[in-house]
Structure formats: C-alpha cells, structure tokens
Design a protein around this motif. Structure first.
Motif, PDB file in Angstrom:
ATOM      1  N   ASP A 196       0.895  -1.143   0.000  1.00 31.69           N
ATOM      2  CA  ASP A 196       0.000   0.000   0.000  1.00 31.69           C
ATOM      3  C   ASP A 196       0.943   1.204   0.000  1.00 31.69           C
ATOM      4  O   ASP A 196       1.564   1.518   1.023  1.00 31.69           O
ATOM      5  N   GLU A 197       1.085   1.832  -1.152  1.00 31.92           N
ATOM      6  CA  GLU A 197       2.086   2.880  -1.340  1.00 31.92           C
ATOM      7  C   GLU A 197       1.966   3.999  -0.312  1.00 31.92           C
ATOM      8  O   GLU A 197       2.965   4.469   0.225  1.00 31.92           O
ATOM      9  N   ASN A 198       0.747   4.429  -0.025  1.00 39.97           N
ATOM     10  CA  ASN A 198       0.561   5.521   0.935  1.00 39.97           C
ATOM     11  C   ASN A 198       0.996   5.125   2.342  1.00 39.97           C
ATOM     12  O   ASN A 198       1.544   5.939   3.083  1.00 39.97           O
ATOM     13  N   GLN A 199       0.770   3.878   2.712  1.00 40.11           N
ATOM     14  CA  GLN A 199       1.198   3.430   4.041  1.00 40.11           C
ATOM     15  C   GLN A 199       2.714   3.389   4.138  1.00 40.11           C
ATOM     16  O   GLN A 199       3.286   3.810   5.146  1.00 40.11           O
ATOM     17  N   ILE A 200       3.381   2.892   3.103  1.00 40.64           N
ATOM     18  CA  ILE A 200       4.846   2.834   3.126  1.00 40.64           C
ATOM     19  C   ILE A 200       5.422   4.254   3.111  1.00 40.64           C
ATOM     20  O   ILE A 200       6.396   4.543   3.809  1.00 40.64           O
ATOM     21  N   LYS A 201       4.809   5.153   2.360  1.00 45.50           N
ATOM     22  CA  LYS A 201       5.248   6.549   2.391  1.00 45.50           C
ATOM     23  C   LYS A 201       5.114   7.121   3.799  1.00 45.50           C
ATOM     24  O   LYS A 201       5.973   7.863   4.264  1.00 45.50           O
ATOM     25  N   GLN A 202       4.040   6.771   4.498  1.00 44.13           N
ATOM     26  CA  GLN A 202       3.849   7.247   5.870  1.00 44.13           C
ATOM     27  C   GLN A 202       4.979   6.764   6.770  1.00 44.13           C
ATOM     28  O   GLN A 202       5.480   7.508   7.613  1.00 44.13           O
ATOM     29  N   VAL A 203       5.403   5.517   6.597  1.00 55.24           N
ATOM     30  CA  VAL A 203       6.525   4.974   7.366  1.00 55.24           C
ATOM     31  C   VAL A 203       7.779   5.811   7.109  1.00 55.24           C
ATOM     32  O   VAL A 203       8.464   6.241   8.044  1.00 55.24           O
ATOM     33  N   PHE A 204       8.072   6.068   5.827  1.00 55.29           N
ATOM     34  CA  PHE A 204       9.269   6.829   5.479  1.00 55.29           C
ATOM     35  C   PHE A 204       9.188   8.262   6.002  1.00 55.29           C
ATOM     36  O   PHE A 204      10.185   8.825   6.467  1.00 55.29           O
ATOM     37  N   ASN A 244       7.564   9.248   8.702  1.00 64.08           N
ATOM     38  CA  ASN A 244       7.798   9.188  10.154  1.00 64.08           C
ATOM     39  C   ASN A 244       9.287   9.092  10.465  1.00 64.08           C
ATOM     40  O   ASN A 244       9.791   9.776  11.362  1.00 64.08           O
ATOM     41  N   ILE A 245       9.993   8.248   9.724  1.00 66.57           N
ATOM     42  CA  ILE A 245      11.426   8.049   9.981  1.00 66.57           C
ATOM     43  C   ILE A 245      12.202   9.324   9.649  1.00 66.57           C
ATOM     44  O   ILE A 245      13.056   9.768  10.428  1.00 66.57           O
ATOM     45  N   LEU A 246      11.912   9.933   8.502  1.00 63.99           N
ATOM     46  CA  LEU A 246      12.615  11.164   8.123  1.00 63.99           C
ATOM     47  C   LEU A 246      12.297  12.306   9.081  1.00 63.99           C
ATOM     48  O   LEU A 246      13.176  13.096   9.419  1.00 63.99           O
ATOM     49  N   GLN A 247      11.054  12.388   9.538  1.00 65.57           N
ATOM     50  CA  GLN A 247      10.688  13.439  10.493  1.00 65.57           C
ATOM     51  C   GLN A 247      11.473  13.267  11.793  1.00 65.57           C
ATOM     52  O   GLN A 247      11.974  14.237  12.363  1.00 65.57           O
ATOM     53  N   ASN A 248      11.592  12.033  12.258  1.00 64.38           N
ATOM     54  CA  ASN A 248      12.378  11.773  13.465  1.00 64.38           C
ATOM     55  C   ASN A 248      13.835  12.168  13.254  1.00 64.38           C
ATOM     56  O   ASN A 248      14.465  12.734  14.146  1.00 64.38           O
ATOM     57  N   SER A 251       4.318   2.854  12.345  1.00 65.20           N
ATOM     58  CA  SER A 251       5.251   2.407  11.307  1.00 65.20           C
ATOM     59  C   SER A 251       5.567   0.924  11.460  1.00 65.20           C
ATOM     60  O   SER A 251       5.577   0.175  10.470  1.00 65.20           O
ATOM     61  N   ASN A 252       5.831   0.485  12.685  1.00 63.95           N
ATOM     62  CA  ASN A 252       6.087  -0.932  12.946  1.00 63.95           C
ATOM     63  C   ASN A 252       4.919  -1.792  12.495  1.00 63.95           C
ATOM     64  O   ASN A 252       5.103  -2.832  11.856  1.00 63.95           O
TER      65      ASN A 252
END
Length: 154
Positions: free
Chosen positions: A42-50, A52-56, A117-118
C-alpha cells in the motif's frame, strides 16, 4: 496493495521533505543499488513509514547535518531501505522502549509514529531495525519483501 518501484516511492518522500530539510540546514543524500527493485505494498502506508522516519531524523538534528537514504538488496527475497542521520542518537535504555505507544522523548511527541510504522511494516511482511549511538546518530532499516519473491510463494 499494488506493485511499485521502490526507488520512486522513496524519492517522492524525499522530495516532500526537501523544503523542510533546506530550512533546517539538512542535506538528504540518496544512494541506491544499481538494480532498482519493486515491492508490493500500500504505497501511501509505506510513504507514511518513510515520512515518520525522516521526520524523526530531522527532529534529532536541530543544528543540521546529513541524512543518507539507501536502498539495498537485503537478500534474494527482501529489500532494505536504510535511513542514516547524524542526530543526537538514542541511548540503549531508550531504544528498548521505541515503538511503544505514547513513549516519546520529544516535547510534543506522541510516540505513535514508530508504533504505527512498525505495524504497517509488519503487515507488509517486513521488519524495522534501529541502531543508534548517542551523539553520533541513528540508522533505521526498513526491510520489505521484493515483489518477485512474493510471486514465488504463491
């Protein structure tokens, strides 16, 4: 869920962060293996993970620096998205609690970003690994199945 180009998904998220990174004196460097692989997600979900990681990573680098994103072959069935920052790092004690709901070291953090994300990554058949050294930075690996390896399993 659909088949997508792994590099394009990551590049779109990095582009989204380009303004914020410039404002924070952060350079994002992208490195990819020559063979670009496809993932089924699900492209939007994987983008959300990325995101979150970049924001951190951005939040951990208030004085600027470099964030390196990499796409690497993990093995014949998985691809690794690696995010390396030069931020404040995370102590061994705190790393154990990362991903727990409402655990955050940020003043306005909810602790839900990495938890969600997990969950997303595990639902896609992957895993997240975090390594960190205080005052040196953090490396986050998101490992996801390659599309062709999913076809072999069916």
């Amino acid at each position: 869920m659909q088949e997508v180009d792994a590099a394009v998904v990551l590049q779109q998220v990095v582009l989204l962060f380009s303004t914020q990174s410039i404002l924070n004196n952060i350079e994002i460097i992208e490195e990819h293996d020559s063979e670009v692989l496809r993932i089924y997600c699900d492209e939007n979900q994987i983008k959300q993970v990325f995101i979150n990681i970049l924001q951190n990573a951005v939040d951990a680098m208030p004085n600027g620096g470099i964030i390196k994103t990499q796409i690497l072959c993990h093995d014949s069935e998985f691809i690794k998205f690696r995010f390396i920052d030069q931020g404040s790092g995370i102590s061994a004690e705190r790393i154990k609690s990362i991903g727990e709901p409402f655990y955050s070291s940020k003043e306005k953090g909810t602790g839900l970003g990495l938890m969600v994300s997990n969950k997303i990554v595990h639902e896609h058949g992957g895993s997240i690994h975090i390594e960190s050294t205080v005052n040196e930075g953090t490396t986050v690996d998101v490992i996801l199945p390659i599309y062709s390896s999913l076809l072999k399993r069916d």
